[in-house]
Design a protein around this motif. Structure first.
Motif, short mmCIF file in Angstrom:
data_model
loop_
_atom_site.label_atom_id
_atom_site.label_comp_id
_atom_site.label_asym_id
_atom_site.label_seq_id
_atom_site.Cartn_x
_atom_site.Cartn_y
_atom_site.Cartn_z
N GLY A 15 0.82 -1.21 0.00
CA GLY A 15 0.00 0.00 0.00
C GLY A 15 0.85 1.25 0.00
O GLY A 15 2.09 1.18 0.05
N THR A 16 0.19 2.40 -0.06
CA THR A 16 0.91 3.67 -0.07
C THR A 16 1.31 4.03 1.35
O THR A 16 0.56 4.68 2.10
N ASP A 17 2.51 3.57 1.74
CA ASP A 17 2.97 3.80 3.10
C ASP A 17 3.60 5.18 3.25
O ASP A 17 3.61 5.99 2.32
N GLY A 18 4.14 5.44 4.45
CA GLY A 18 4.71 6.75 4.72
C GLY A 18 5.87 7.11 3.82
O GLY A 18 6.03 8.28 3.44
N GLY A 19 6.69 6.13 3.45
CA GLY A 19 7.83 6.42 2.59
C GLY A 19 7.42 6.88 1.21
O GLY A 19 7.95 7.86 0.67
N VAL A 20 6.45 6.16 0.61
CA VAL A 20 5.96 6.54 -0.72
C VAL A 20 5.25 7.89 -0.65
O VAL A 20 5.42 8.75 -1.53
#
Length: 419
Positions: free
Chosen positions: A238-243
């Motif tokens: 999923g779209t985590d904090g890094g992305v």
């Protein structure tokens, strides 16, 4: 004002801004049928010198002192730029390509007619004292007024299209595309006017050349490169904090590039959004960013513009006549020309009328342009107030006029969702 004092005041300012925007927006929706965004624009005027400053000047001065407005300005630019990034995420590139010819035609018509009308009105307006600076030539005045008439409320247009349920329709795509193209052209003309007033040819070259270069990169190069972000998000579940951090860094650099070029941060955000991968990745980004942007950041944009607006200067009969003339000319030149251009490009009567109604809204993009004109000494406070009033009236009439000429019948036919 110290940093600590600015921090304390900021919390109070934001509480007042959010409360006013929600209350006025609710009244706008409940009693006039206007979208929330129009109520927020009016709320910005309410909090400024035009109403709060007139009725309770001490409170307005204490709540929004001049030294605190730099913070609001930065927040305003962040809010409107990030919102336009979100709008770009929903922009259908394939549909835009299908309708590019019609969008360009509508945009061109919406540019030519306003500049022609401005050129015809300038000889009369230049005889009215206080409208333009004595140092401004008739040609410079015509270019500036033409840009002010030609501008479309791009961020507000996006909100209206979203709230009316026409984001994925041909009319919505045509209007948004034409608004983007036309506003970019208007900003380029403003850059030319500023260059002619002493900023030098470098200002115009940087704005036009930088804007074109950025658009080319975002349209033809960036989409293939940005697919890696979607791949990274899939790999991480999923779209985590890094992305999300990478996406926000790219947004900030895009907004900086367009601001530095002399266009505006909103175009950097919007073009980056259009280049982002579609599907689940775009949906995840939107779900993460939209609530905070719309509810918290965007009202700062409307309030900051409202703080620079004073409608009290419109008092004399001659200025009332000028106001009515500019308002009528603006509606006919922008809305009428966009209707004709849409018809000539193959759209039916109802769709063309809907496009003309939406494109006629000026909103806060107008206020940005005329604030530049006022600060640079191109126009005087009287013309500034007249153009503010024009922006408010054309924006207020956009939604009811759209519903009258297109929305109601389209909902009855099931072409767009019911409210």
């Amino acid at each position: 004002m110290t940093a600590a004092q600015a921090s304390v005041l900021f919390f109070l300012q934001m509480a007042a801004i959010l409360a006013t925007c929600r209350i006025v927006g609710w009244f706008a929706q409940r009693f006039t049928g206007q979208p929330q965004v129009v109520g927020e624009m009016i709320a910005g005027i309410v909090l400024g010198p035009s109403l709060l400053g007139m009725l309770l000047p001490g409170i307005e001065a204490s709540l929004f002192p001049a030294e605190s407005r730099k913070v609001l300005y930065v927040g305003a630019q962040l809010g409107v730029g990030l919102y336009m990034f979100i709008v770009g995420l929903t922009f259908d590139r394939a549909e835009f390509r299908l309708h590019a010819r019609s969008s360009a035609a509508v945009s061109l018509g919406g540019m030519i007619a306003p500049f022609a009308v401005a050129a015809l009105m300038i000889p009369w307006l230049m005889t009215q004292p206080g409208l333009f600076s004595p140092d401004v030539s008739a040609g410079q005045a015509a270019l500036f007024l033409g840009s002010a008439i030609a501008i479309t409320a791009f961020p507000m247009l996006a909100r209206i299209i979203h709230e009316r349920g026409i984001s994925g329709t041909r009319l919505g795509l045509l209007s948004l595309s034409a608004g983007a193209i036309g506003d970019a052209g208007a900003w380029a003309v403003i850059a030319l006017v500023l260059a002619s007033l002493g900023d030098g040819a470098g200002t115009a070259i940087r704005a036009i050349g930088g804007g074109l270069a950025f658009a080319i990169v975002m349209i033809w190069i960036a989409p293939s490169q940005l697919k890696r972000l979607a791949t990274m998000a899939d790999r991480n579940g999923g779209t985590d904090g890094g992305v999300l951090a990478i996406v926000l860094i790219l947004f900030l650099l895009s907004a900086w590039a367009m601001d530095a070029a002399g266009i505006h941060a909103v175009f950097g955000g919007f073009l980056l959004g259009t280049a982002m991968p579609r599907g689940k990745f775009a949906e995840d980004l939107r779900s993460r960013l939209e609530p905070f942007t719309v509810v918290f950041l965007l009202p700062m944009f409307f309030t900051f513009s409202g703080l620079n607006t004073q409608l009290q200067v419109l008092g004399s009969a001659s200025l009332v006549m000028v106001t009515l003339a500019i308002l009528a000319a603006s509606i006919l030149a922008k809305g009428g020309a966009c209707y004709v251009a849409a018809r000539l490009s193959g759209q039916d009567h109802a769709t063309s009328m809907g496009i003309g109604a939406l494109m006629n809204a000026r909103g806060l993009m107008e206020l940005i342009i005329i604030n530049i004109g006022l600060s640079r000494g191109i126009i005087g406070p009287a013309l500034f107030a007249i153009l503010v009033l024009m922006a408010i009236v054309t924006t207020l009439m956009a939604t009811p006029l759209f519903e009258l000429v297109y929305g109601r019948a389209a909902r009855a036919r099931g072409e767009i969702k019911a409210d």
